[in-house]
Motif scaffolding. Structure first.
Motif, PDB file in Angstrom:
ATOM      1  N   GLU A 268      48.375  44.453  40.207  1.00 50.32           N
ATOM      2  CA  GLU A 268      48.923  43.389  39.374  1.00 50.32           C
ATOM      3  C   GLU A 268      50.106  42.710  40.070  1.00 50.32           C
ATOM      4  O   GLU A 268      50.229  41.496  40.053  1.00 50.32           O
ATOM      5  CB  GLU A 268      49.380  43.934  38.006  1.00 50.32           C
ATOM      6  CG  GLU A 268      48.234  44.362  37.100  1.00 50.32           C
ATOM      7  CD  GLU A 268      47.601  45.696  37.506  1.00 50.32           C
ATOM      8  OE1 GLU A 268      48.156  46.400  38.404  1.00 50.32           O
ATOM      9  OE2 GLU A 268      46.536  46.038  36.951  1.00 50.32           O
ATOM     10  N   LYS A 269      50.977  43.513  40.644  1.00 45.23           N
ATOM     11  CA  LYS A 269      52.179  42.933  41.240  1.00 45.23           C
ATOM     12  C   LYS A 269      51.925  42.320  42.609  1.00 45.23           C
ATOM     13  O   LYS A 269      52.570  41.338  42.978  1.00 45.23           O
ATOM     14  CB  LYS A 269      53.270  44.009  41.370  1.00 45.23           C
ATOM     15  CG  LYS A 269      53.934  44.331  40.045  1.00 45.23           C
ATOM     16  CD  LYS A 269      55.100  45.294  40.257  1.00 45.23           C
ATOM     17  CE  LYS A 269      55.627  45.762  38.909  1.00 45.23           C
ATOM     18  NZ  LYS A 269      56.118  47.129  38.959  1.00 45.23           N
ATOM     19  N   GLU A 270      51.008  42.896  43.373  1.00 48.80           N
ATOM     20  CA  GLU A 270      50.900  42.464  44.765  1.00 48.80           C
ATOM     21  C   GLU A 270      49.688  41.566  45.048  1.00 48.80           C
ATOM     22  O   GLU A 270      49.752  40.699  45.917  1.00 48.80           O
ATOM     23  CB  GLU A 270      50.854  43.688  45.698  1.00 48.80           C
ATOM     24  CG  GLU A 270      52.138  44.516  45.622  1.00 48.80           C
ATOM     25  CD  GLU A 270      52.198  45.626  46.650  1.00 48.80           C
ATOM     26  OE1 GLU A 270      51.341  45.661  47.574  1.00 48.80           O
ATOM     27  OE2 GLU A 270      53.093  46.488  46.534  1.00 48.80           O
ATOM     28  N   ILE A 271      48.588  41.798  44.336  1.00 50.70           N
ATOM     29  CA  ILE A 271      47.371  41.017  44.607  1.00 50.70           C
ATOM     30  C   ILE A 271      47.256  39.831  43.641  1.00 50.70           C
ATOM     31  O   ILE A 271      46.858  38.732  44.028  1.00 50.70           O
ATOM     32  CB  ILE A 271      46.105  41.908  44.503  1.00 50.70           C
ATOM     33  CG1 ILE A 271      46.215  43.096  45.464  1.00 50.70           C
ATOM     34  CG2 ILE A 271      44.842  41.095  44.770  1.00 50.70           C
ATOM     35  CD1 ILE A 271      46.250  42.757  46.926  1.00 50.70           C
ATOM     36  N   TYR A 272      47.603  40.054  42.367  1.00 51.70           N
ATOM     37  CA  TYR A 272      47.440  38.987  41.366  1.00 51.70           C
ATOM     38  C   TYR A 272      48.118  37.671  41.747  1.00 51.70           C
ATOM     39  O   TYR A 272      47.581  36.603  41.442  1.00 51.70           O
ATOM     40  CB  TYR A 272      47.932  39.454  39.985  1.00 51.70           C
ATOM     41  CG  TYR A 272      46.907  40.252  39.199  1.00 51.70           C
ATOM     42  CD1 TYR A 272      45.764  40.754  39.825  1.00 51.70           C
ATOM     43  CD2 TYR A 272      47.067  40.494  37.830  1.00 51.70           C
ATOM     44  CE1 TYR A 272      44.835  41.494  39.111  1.00 51.70           C
ATOM     45  CE2 TYR A 272      46.130  41.227  37.108  1.00 51.70           C
ATOM     46  CZ  TYR A 272      45.018  41.727  37.751  1.00 51.70           C
ATOM     47  OH  TYR A 272      44.098  42.449  37.043  1.00 51.70           O
ATOM     48  N   PRO A 273      49.304  37.723  42.393  1.00 52.54           N
ATOM     49  CA  PRO A 273      49.920  36.434  42.746  1.00 52.54           C
ATOM     50  C   PRO A 273      49.009  35.547  43.597  1.00 52.54           C
ATOM     51  O   PRO A 273      49.230  34.330  43.659  1.00 52.54           O
ATOM     52  CB  PRO A 273      51.165  36.857  43.540  1.00 52.54           C
ATOM     53  CG  PRO A 273      51.500  38.210  43.031  1.00 52.54           C
ATOM     54  CD  PRO A 273      50.192  38.855  42.697  1.00 52.54           C
ATOM     55  N   TYR A 274      48.026  36.151  44.251  1.00 52.44           N
ATOM     56  CA  TYR A 274      47.127  35.359  45.106  1.00 52.44           C
ATOM     57  C   TYR A 274      45.744  35.175  44.482  1.00 52.44           C
ATOM     58  O   TYR A 274      44.830  34.679  45.130  1.00 52.44           O
ATOM     59  CB  TYR A 274      46.989  36.046  46.480  1.00 52.44           C
ATOM     60  CG  TYR A 274      48.331  36.290  47.115  1.00 52.44           C
ATOM     61  CD1 TYR A 274      49.064  35.227  47.635  1.00 52.44           C
ATOM     62  CD2 TYR A 274      48.872  37.573  47.155  1.00 52.44           C
ATOM     63  CE1 TYR A 274      50.312  35.442  48.194  1.00 52.44           C
ATOM     64  CE2 TYR A 274      50.115  37.796  47.720  1.00 52.44           C
ATOM     65  CZ  TYR A 274      50.834  36.732  48.229  1.00 52.44           C
ATOM     66  OH  TYR A 274      52.066  36.925  48.776  1.00 52.44           O
ATOM     67  N   LEU A 275      45.599  35.624  43.259  1.00 48.27           N
ATOM     68  CA  LEU A 275      44.295  35.590  42.592  1.00 48.27           C
ATOM     69  C   LEU A 275      44.379  34.618  41.416  1.00 48.27           C
ATOM     70  O   LEU A 275      45.311  34.700  40.615  1.00 48.27           O
ATOM     71  CB  LEU A 275      43.983  37.014  42.083  1.00 48.27           C
ATOM     72  CG  LEU A 275      42.558  37.506  41.928  1.00 48.27           C
ATOM     73  CD1 LEU A 275      41.730  37.306  43.194  1.00 48.27           C
ATOM     74  CD2 LEU A 275      42.576  38.972  41.506  1.00 48.27           C
ATOM     75  N   GLU A 276      43.390  33.721  41.301  1.00 47.05           N
ATOM     76  CA  GLU A 276      43.391  32.790  40.169  1.00 47.05           C
ATOM     77  C   GLU A 276      43.347  33.568  38.852  1.00 47.05           C
ATOM     78  O   GLU A 276      42.814  34.663  38.787  1.00 47.05           O
ATOM     79  CB  GLU A 276      42.136  31.899  40.224  1.00 47.05           C
ATOM     80  CG  GLU A 276      42.080  30.942  41.400  1.00 47.05           C
ATOM     81  CD  GLU A 276      40.645  30.495  41.661  1.00 47.05           C
ATOM     82  OE1 GLU A 276      39.999  29.988  40.719  1.00 47.05           O
ATOM     83  OE2 GLU A 276      40.168  30.696  42.788  1.00 47.05           O
ATOM     84  N   LYS A 277      43.914  32.915  37.797  1.00 46.96           N
ATOM     85  CA  LYS A 277      43.940  33.531  36.463  1.00 46.96           C
ATOM     86  C   LYS A 277      42.561  33.995  36.031  1.00 46.96           C
ATOM     87  O   LYS A 277      42.391  35.080  35.471  1.00 46.96           O
ATOM     88  CB  LYS A 277      44.467  32.509  35.438  1.00 46.96           C
ATOM     89  CG  LYS A 277      45.986  32.396  35.421  1.00 46.96           C
ATOM     90  CD  LYS A 277      46.598  33.439  34.464  1.00 46.96           C
ATOM     91  CE  LYS A 277      48.096  33.322  34.371  1.00 46.96           C
ATOM     92  NZ  LYS A 277      48.790  34.036  35.470  1.00 46.96           N
ATOM     93  N   ARG A 278      41.554  33.160  36.341  1.00 46.36           N
ATOM     94  CA  ARG A 278      40.186  33.494  35.929  1.00 46.36           C
ATOM     95  C   ARG A 278      39.779  34.874  36.479  1.00 46.36           C
ATOM     96  O   ARG A 278      39.167  35.676  35.783  1.00 46.36           O
ATOM     97  CB  ARG A 278      39.224  32.431  36.478  1.00 46.36           C
ATOM     98  CG  ARG A 278      37.780  32.759  36.194  1.00 46.36           C
ATOM     99  CD  ARG A 278      36.805  32.072  37.125  1.00 46.36           C
ATOM    100  NE  ARG A 278      35.509  32.719  36.986  1.00 46.36           N
ATOM    101  CZ  ARG A 278      34.445  32.458  37.724  1.00 46.36           C
ATOM    102  NH1 ARG A 278      34.526  31.525  38.659  1.00 46.36           N
ATOM    103  NH2 ARG A 278      33.318  33.091  37.539  1.00 46.36           N
TER     104      ARG A 278
END
Lengths: 355, 370
Positions: free
Chosen positions: B34-44
């Protein structure tokens, strides 16, 4: 090249079923009716397309029809040519490929009875492997028991690629019966084609199917060892037929490395796999996936740490070599002698009983 | 291997290597997706991940098909003191591994990277995020580390666009796939990937494991973790066989393949076998113009972990000569349990130049970092 000395024992040659018609007399009425009425096709495996180069050596190939169907030619081309004293017939008719286990059982019985009557009765130098239906290990064990009294049957024949890895406990009734009768398990190249012939899917070319056999033998050996087949059946030997052999040492190094790290998972494996292989595993000499120089072959032979593991074979009528070049460069005369005679005699106890 | 390793600051560092080394197989993990990968992953895709998770062609939602030999397949001393998975803290990895073993070049090969996900669009999005994360959390934090461009390799077009996005970026030294593809790697669906790698001058690393769905042996699924581990070598052989026999190296002369974590001693017997079979089946393989062993010699490198250990080192020396000393790349597999310690590697005796190239020079040459 090292010559094959007279008296060699050929541990892999392939008399072929010319057509199902030849087998009909050896079925019971029910199966004979079924085969005729249903028009059952020839059980020729895609492992050996009839006209593919390696299926028949050019000078061993008949004008028409399959190679390996003619006893007279086999006598001249395989037995007389190499002055072999004994030769073990491994019939590759595609019995193991059938999906119906009762049909496979019927075919196995027919092929074995045909082998005894059409080949073994007619040529005293021939011995044979018992074809079994691995589809049903209980039927397979019953077939081994049925034929074990005929000492000309010296081995049980399986294909390297089956429904499951061959070490699985499902197959153990077969190994139990084989061990009881002093019969090695001969594991031959080929597949029941239940799975792709590579662990990454189906290839495009027949050449890849041939090459992939070596990887199948490797994973099969991993399975037999890790499942504990040789711990459960300490007198059992397996003979890898048409397997290639150059891959064996490096595969044992790798399995041994992981055994050191993971033996807790398989506590019944209490020795290094290489040690198990030396006691229980034998491999036939053709095809030979050897390096191009005699010096390198000699070095490769040292990697086996044993002179007892390799067995002479011509793989007749398959095309693995030309002329009488049946042994690779780089074997010492002493090792060639072991490969051609001593090792086969030590592997197949029944050979001594019937000479 | 399977031990709780003591702190070994007192060990004569690199008594075998005695010089700076390259480690061509290091596995970084995020502390928190959540903290490290999500910033680069679209909300979808964040939502998709929350709803369905990472669905591979294997039985379990979490964890491997075969339970490992150690928790998280890791060295027990590799857990960062600040918490998180082994391999998830760049500072700790720097001290615990890179400093201790004098690693000058560490090649990052992320494993939970989205590769092999059933949903190919999710795979592409996840791979792209992991590739961004390798820069923000690793290569920009420690100059010794270089990344690998993770490809959603079951779709060539998506993979090509990821290669083109990263081409020329000095943070990456190679493109990255897993061996167990859904079809043999030589098949045409994958060809655009090879052309793109060659055009971008990126070697293509192919690492053990993968989720193609085909049983890991040609006789079906084996029973044990040890079989699964050993079988990476057979998958690697099948992979190379396919690349050669489909004519990939003939067609894409600039392609460089790095086989990672699948062993190496099996290569000479494979090449001998392929040569013999090629010779007899030339009619079937008109597109394979040269003996397979020549393509392999020209196009294939191998990392050495897990290092094969025959009783006699001279046997291993034969094998390494047959492969070619210039094609072998040292790797540790940090932080995993089957880590090869460079200070204790049973390397056959060779001259200093060969040893230096084995530990470092071959990698610098391959990756153009000399």
């Amino acid at each position: 090249m090292p010559a094959v000395a007279p008296g060699a024992i050929d541990c892999d040659l392939h008399p072929a079923v010319p057509s199902v018609k030849a087998l009909l007399p050896y079925f019971d009425d029910h199966w004979r009716d079924m085969i005729v009425q249903r028009g059952v096709h020839e059980l020729d495996s895609i492992s050996y397309p009839n006209n593919a180069p390696m299926t028949a050596r050019p000078d061993w190939k008949p004008e028409t029809g399959k190679a390996g169907v003619d006893l007279d030619r086999l006598r001249v081309e395989a037995l007389d040519e190499f002055q072999t004293s004994l030769a073990i017939c491994n019939c590759l008719y595609g019995v193991q490929l059938l999906y119906t286990e009762d049909m496979a059982y019927a075919y196995a019985r027919a092929v074995n009875d045909w082998m005894a009557a059409e080949w073994l009765d007619k040529e005293p130098r021939l011995r044979a492997s018992i074809v079994i239906p691995p589809q049903n290990p209980e039927y397979a064990a019953a077939e081994i028991d049925r034929l074990a009294g005929d000492k000309r049957f010296v081995q049980v024949l399986m294909l390297v690629m089956d429904e499951m890895p061959l070490g699985r406990r499902r197959y153990w009734p077969i190994y139990k019966a084989a061990e009881r009768h002093g019969l090695p398990i001969g594991i031959h190249a080929g597949s029941a084609y239940r799975h792709p012939v590579t662990p990454v899917g189906w290839p495009s070319y027949h050449a890849e199917d041939s090459a992939a056999q070596a990887q199948a033998f490797q994973t099969t050996l991993s399975s037999l060892m890790t499942e504990g087949v040789f711990a459960e059946f300490p007198d059992l030997k397996v003979v890898l037929l048409e397997s290639g052999f150059a891959w064996l040492p490096s595969h044992m190094w790798r399995l041994g490395k992981f055994w050191r790290g993971l033996r807790m998972e398989i506590p019944w494996v209490d020795r290094h796999p290489m040690e198990i292989a030396k006691d229980h595993v034998r491999l036939t000499i053709n095809p030979r996936d050897v390096p191009p120089s005699a010096d390198a072959v000699e070095r490769l032979m040292n990697h086996f740490e044993s002179d007892e593991m390799l067995l002479f074979s011509t793989d007749y009528p398959h095309w693995q070599f030309d002329g009488d070049d049946a042994l690779p460069e780089g074997l010492s005369p002493a090792l060639a002698q072991k490969i051609c005679q001593d090792n086969p005699l030590a592997t197949y106890p029944r050979l001594k009983e019937t000479v | 291997m399977n031990v709780k390793t003591e702190t070994r600051t007192s060990v004569d560092v690199n008594q075998s290597a005695k010089l700076a080394i390259a480690d061509c197989d290091i596995h970084p993990s995020p502390k928190s997706v959540e903290k490290e990968i999500y910033p680069y992953l679209e909300k979808r895709w964040q939502k998709h991940n929350e709803t369905y998770g990472l669905l591979l062609r294997q039985p379990y939602q979490n964890g491997p098909a075969y339970p490992k030999g150690q928790p998280d397949a890791s060295r027990r001393d590799a857990y960062p003191p600040e918490g998180g998975r082994p391999g998830s803290d760049v500072k700790f990895m720097g001290e615990h591994h890179l400093d201790l073993h004098n690693v000058k070049l560490g090649v990052l090969n992320p494993l939970k990277s989205g590769q092999g996900l059933q949903n190919i669009d999710f795979a592409a999005a996840y791979c792209r995020a992991v590739n961004d994360w390798q820069i923000s959390h690793w290569t920009s934090q420690d100059a010794r580390l270089k990344g690998s461009v993770c490809l959603p390799y079951e779709d060539a077009a998506l993979s090509v666009s990821e290669i083109e996005r990263r081409a020329g970026d000095p943070n990456y030294v190679q493109a990255f796939m897993l061996i167990r593809t859904s079809e043999p790697m030589g098949q045409r669906r994958y060809w655009p990937i090879y052309e793109a790698c060659a055009a971008a001058n990126l070697p293509l690393a192919v690492h053990a494991f993968g989720f193609g769905g085909t049983p890991s042996t040609s006789s079906g699924w084996p029973s044990y973790y040890i079989e699964d581990m050993v079988a990476h070598a057979q998958s690697a052989q099948a992979m190379l066989m396919s690349l050669v026999m489909e004519g990939v190296f003939e067609r894409t002369p600039g392609l460089k393949i790095v086989v990672v974590e699948a062993g190496f001693a099996w290569l000479p017997p494979l090449a001998w076998r392929l040569d013999r079979i090629w010779e007899k089946n030339r009619d079937e393989l008109p597109h394979v113009k040269r003996p397979p062993s020549e393509y392999i010699r020209d196009h294939v490198w191998l990392t050495t972990q897990p290092f094969e250990e025959p009783d006699r080192r001279s046997h291993l020396k034969d094998t390494m000569e047959w492969i070619g000393w210039d094609k072998l790349l040292f790797a540790t597999d940090y932080p995993h349990w089957d880590f090869d310690d460079p200070a204790r590697l049973p390397l056959p005796k060779v001259d200093d130049a060969t040893r230096e190239n084995f530990f470092l020079g071959n990698a610098l040459d391959l990756y153009g970092l000399r």
